[in-house]
Scaffold this motif. Structure first.
Motif, mmCIF file in Angstrom:
data_model
loop_
_atom_site.group_PDB
_atom_site.id
_atom_site.type_symbol
_atom_site.label_atom_id
_atom_site.label_comp_id
_atom_site.label_asym_id
_atom_site.label_seq_id
_atom_site.Cartn_x
_atom_site.Cartn_y
_atom_site.Cartn_z
ATOM 1 N N SER A 64 8.552 -1.167 -10.795
ATOM 2 C CA SER A 64 8.059 0.519 -11.237
ATOM 3 C C SER A 64 6.204 0.653 -11.824
ATOM 4 N N SER A 65 5.257 -1.021 -11.981
ATOM 5 C CA SER A 65 4.467 0.404 -12.348
ATOM 6 C C SER A 65 3.703 -0.014 -10.718
ATOM 7 N N PHE A 66 4.252 -0.208 -9.740
ATOM 8 C CA PHE A 66 3.006 -0.192 -8.176
ATOM 9 C C PHE A 66 3.923 0.866 -7.509
ATOM 10 N N ASP A 67 3.346 1.871 -6.124
ATOM 11 C CA ASP A 67 4.154 2.198 -5.304
ATOM 12 C C ASP A 67 4.391 1.031 -4.517
ATOM 13 N N GLU A 68 5.825 1.183 -3.649
ATOM 14 C CA GLU A 68 5.935 0.451 -2.768
ATOM 15 C C GLU A 68 5.233 -0.659 -1.781
ATOM 16 N N ASP A 69 4.370 0.903 -1.393
ATOM 17 C CA ASP A 69 3.084 0.789 -0.346
ATOM 18 C C ASP A 69 1.674 -0.268 -1.057
ATOM 19 N N GLU A 70 1.581 -0.653 -1.608
ATOM 20 C CA GLU A 70 0.401 -1.092 -2.876
ATOM 21 C C GLU A 70 1.769 -2.610 -3.309
ATOM 22 N N LEU A 71 2.748 -2.771 -3.140
ATOM 23 C CA LEU A 71 2.678 -3.895 -4.335
ATOM 24 C C LEU A 71 4.084 -4.993 -3.114
ATOM 25 N N GLU A 72 3.506 -5.686 -2.803
ATOM 26 C CA GLU A 72 4.088 -7.334 -2.542
ATOM 27 C C GLU A 72 4.610 -8.077 -3.329
#
Length: 274
Positions: A64-72
């Motif tokens: 909920s805090s980070f976009d999908e392309d930012e987060l792993e």
């Protein structure tokens, strides 16, 4: 290239005595993560969330805090503190998307744009190896007055060299790789303070007014030599910088960074204000 590569480790247990939500780690983690997101401002980031035995709602905090392309998301099965730090080292030394990297722990609270200021300071001063967001109260202990520091003004802060900090810090990837073996001693049983002293101190370790001041300092000094003698004797010193006043604080109640009214910021974050 991105501005900052981040490895953020989190687990669902409460350690020591936090200054907020002392019995509810999920609420503490949510407040700290929200402050961390605000601390990033408009920086472009890649973040690995190391969830060590965390329930599914912790994963949702990050999604909920980070976009999908930012987060792993990296799910770990209760491997513990030493292993999660080793995993941070693995991720941040091997990635090639950013020259600046950040080690984050789940019990730090940040002021807005804190990481923006740290990144700007690092870019403006290429000789900076490491930056802590935390003006640690230990810097004001009685024996600390004998330590030697450099101070410079930049932006809305003074920045002062520090001899040690905890394991939440920004690094240049180049410097991190050059001393990776020293950081890995923590994973084998060393402590954070001796790791940093081996990196930042050389002649300073000979000042008995500092390192023989009390039993804790003496034990730390001995650990520094035990684990870091090769770094101390055969490699160069590295610079660790700290903002004054702090741009973040460790949440352990007796160790909040000085000068700032942190509880006011806690309240603002909880009600959605900045």
């Amino acid at each position: 290239m991105i501005d900052l590569a981040i490895a953020y480790r989190i687990y669902p247990g409460v350690s020591k005595m936090p200054a907020a939500f002392a019995t509810d780690k999920y609420k503490l983690a949510a407040m700290c993560l929200r402050s961390f997101k605000e601390a990033l401002g408009n920086l472009s980031v890649k973040i690995w969330a190391l969830l060590d035995n965390c329930p599914c709602e912790y994963e949702e905090l990050f999604r909920s805090s980070f976009d999908e392309d930012e987060l792993e998301i990296v799910r770990l099965d209760g491997v513990g503190n030493l292993s999660t730090f080793a995993r941070q080292l693995d991720l941040l030394t091997r990635q090639t998307d950013a020259e600046l990297v950040y080690f984050a722990e789940d019990d730090y609270f940040y002021l807005p744009d804190a990481l923006v200021k740290m990144v700007a300071f690092a870019r403006a001063h290429p000789d900076v190896d490491f930056i802590t967001p935390y003006d640690h109260p230990d810097s004001y202990n009685e024996s600390s007055r004998y330590e030697k520091h450099r101070v410079m003004a930049y932006g809305d802060r003074h920045w002062r060299t520090a001899t040690s900090t905890c394991l939440t810090f920004l690094a240049s990837r180049r410097s991190l790789i050059s001393v990776e073996s020293t950081f890995r001693t923590y994973c084998k049983g060393n402590m954070d303070c001796p790791v940093w002293l081996a990196l930042t101190e050389k002649a300073g370790l000979g000042d008995l007014r500092v390192h023989w001041h009390d039993t804790f300092r003496l034990k730390t000094w001995l650990k520094t030599w035990r684990w870091g003698f090769f770094q101390i004797l055969f490699r160069r010193s590295y610079q660790l910088w700290s903002p004054v006043p702090s741009v973040a604080t460790h949440m352990e109640s007796p160790c909040l960074a000085p000068v700032i009214d942190w509880h006011t910021y806690f309240d603002r974050t909880l009600v959605g204000k900045t």
